[in-house]
Design an enzyme around this catalytic site. Sequence first.
Site, PDB file in Angstrom:
ATOM      1  NE  ARG A  78      45.545  11.105  33.229  1.00 61.25           N
ATOM      2  CZ  ARG A  78      44.441  10.353  33.284  1.00 61.25           C
ATOM      3  NH1 ARG A  78      43.429  10.588  32.477  1.00 61.25           N
ATOM      4  NH2 ARG A  78      44.353   9.372  34.145  1.00 61.25           N
ATOM      5  CG  HIS A 124      44.699   4.415  32.812  1.00 53.74           C
ATOM      6  ND1 HIS A 124      44.487   5.743  32.539  1.00 53.74           N
ATOM      7  CD2 HIS A 124      43.565   3.774  32.395  1.00 53.74           C
ATOM      8  CE1 HIS A 124      43.293   5.908  31.970  1.00 53.74           C
ATOM      9  NE2 HIS A 124      42.711   4.715  31.864  1.00 53.74           N
ATOM     10  CD  GLU A 171      37.847   6.605  34.917  1.00 52.68           C
ATOM     11  OE1 GLU A 171      37.561   5.445  34.615  1.00 52.68           O
ATOM     12  OE2 GLU A 171      37.506   7.575  34.235  1.00 52.68           O
ATOM     13  CG  ASN A 313      39.205  10.733  34.330  1.00 55.55           C
ATOM     14  OD1 ASN A 313      39.978  11.691  34.313  1.00 55.55           O
ATOM     15  ND2 ASN A 313      39.617   9.482  34.350  1.00 55.55           N
ATOM     16  CE1 TYR A 315      35.484  10.071  28.166  1.00 54.05           C
ATOM     17  CE2 TYR A 315      35.800   9.610  30.495  1.00 54.05           C
ATOM     18  CZ  TYR A 315      36.305   9.714  29.218  1.00 54.05           C
ATOM     19  OH  TYR A 315      37.630   9.464  28.981  1.00 54.05           O
ATOM     20  CD  GLU A 383      40.354   9.331  31.198  1.00 51.58           C
ATOM     21  OE1 GLU A 383      39.240   8.860  30.892  1.00 51.58           O
ATOM     22  OE2 GLU A 383      41.261   8.656  31.697  1.00 51.58           O
TER      23      GLU A 383
END
Length: 482
Positions: A78, A124, A171, A313, A315, A383
């Site tokens: 990606r 992005h 995002e 995404n 985290y 991600e």
Amino acid sequence: MTVPVSLPAGFEWGFATAAYQIEGAVDEGGRGKSIWDKFCHLQPTRTKGANGDVACDHYHRYEEDFDLLSTYGAQAYRFSIAWSRIIPLGGRNDPVNESGIAFYNRLIDSLLARGITPWITLYHWDLPQELHDRYGGWLNVTESQLDFERYAMVCYERFGDRVKNWITFNEPWIVSIFGYATGGNAPGRSSTNEQCTEGNTATEPWIVGKALIMSHARAVALYNKLFRPSHHGRIGISLNGDYYEPWDSHDERDKAAAERRMEFHIGWFANPIFLAQDYPPCMREQLGERLPKFSPSDFALLREAEVDFYGMNYYTSQFSRHREQPALETDFIGNVDELQENCEGISVGEKSGVHWLRSSPDLFRKHLTRVYNLYGKPIYITENGCPCPGEDRMRCKEAVNDTYRVNYFKDHLDAVAKAICFDGTVVKGYFAWSLLDNLEWSDGYEVRFGVTYVDYDTLKRTPKKSAMLLKQILNERIQVDV
Ligand code: GBH
């Protein structure tokens, strides 16, 4: 004895990157400036002195980087396109830059020759600076969506014969809030941050949010109408957003606060995009007139813009505690406090190399299942990754022993497998962030998320231990149909 649960056949996996974080060569090949070029060169610095002028020099070293991808066994990759390489001035009547098209053609063809599937993110975070100067960029809901639509059109036309996987935005929450509420990201607007001279934290992020939603919808509707019938590709969007547990699990108000926090993070975009619905009611209630409305024709467009997948995404996770009143400077998080420990002092996870990230794989599983149940689309994790504790101060020799990252990947893939096998959640792919150490935006180059160590003096790449891990895990775990 425990046996690892498996991942389904056809599960796609690989690594992710973004243009400004790795490419460098900002003045080459006719590239126009983006808002990040300007932001990184502000004085005093707001990016720890760092900028993307050279970054990982991926623009010149992409073959070497794709050799790494091949070695790591990646099936997919990606990456994002820098809008200002394709259309240097950005606008719908501005010229297309053939040299920029040629660069991305080289990337795509080189990946395909290696048997690696390209996944393209259109945006992005790097808006052409000219559009910001011309009409305020994302603050202009009408103009920005038309310019984004044309940019998307050029990309589909020129790359869509070979690229079958598209992500419109990375995002949008970060774009709106960090760009226009806290001012920590480009274009760095805020009325609550002393470093900023312009902006209105109370109003601008909500306008920008609408511009991003409608730009996304236009780009998807265009794909569905003109390109899907012949290109047969897939399109979606990547949303960030942590999972939140109540700070006090016995307090109904904290339970509501956790859910509300996720609505402010994810529902803001996911309700209009995946459900063609208005923003979550709790946002309307708290933000009132500050939240723009969708007209009947906006809703018609949202309905036409059906996507194929939810890009996630992920985290970390946090705890959410209710407040009596929203804090003035952070009312965009939804009248809550965010904490990394709950009322019993239990941490949400093991600390990493950045303060905001603790490893919380069990909550990842809950997050996947909550998102799937709410929005009903197959999930691709676009991600997931971390820096190891202390990695920012390590030299290459130490940094390659990235045990924390190895465990992080193992535990998070475990969570994915469990969500699929035990919760019935549909997850179809996984991209680790990131292929290379790279420009971590306002944190500069010290925070390292790569599975490959980059020495920024020599630009030499060295694989860390985690680089080969995914191949091993995924080969073991993916069920093979015989
Ligand atoms: C992703 O954002 C980005 O898509 C990617 O480009 C980036 O490199 C990667 O994460 C790693 O950060 O310091 O308290 O202000 C994830 C969203 C945005 C979450 C910044 C953490 C910093 C919180 N991240 N945020 S704080």
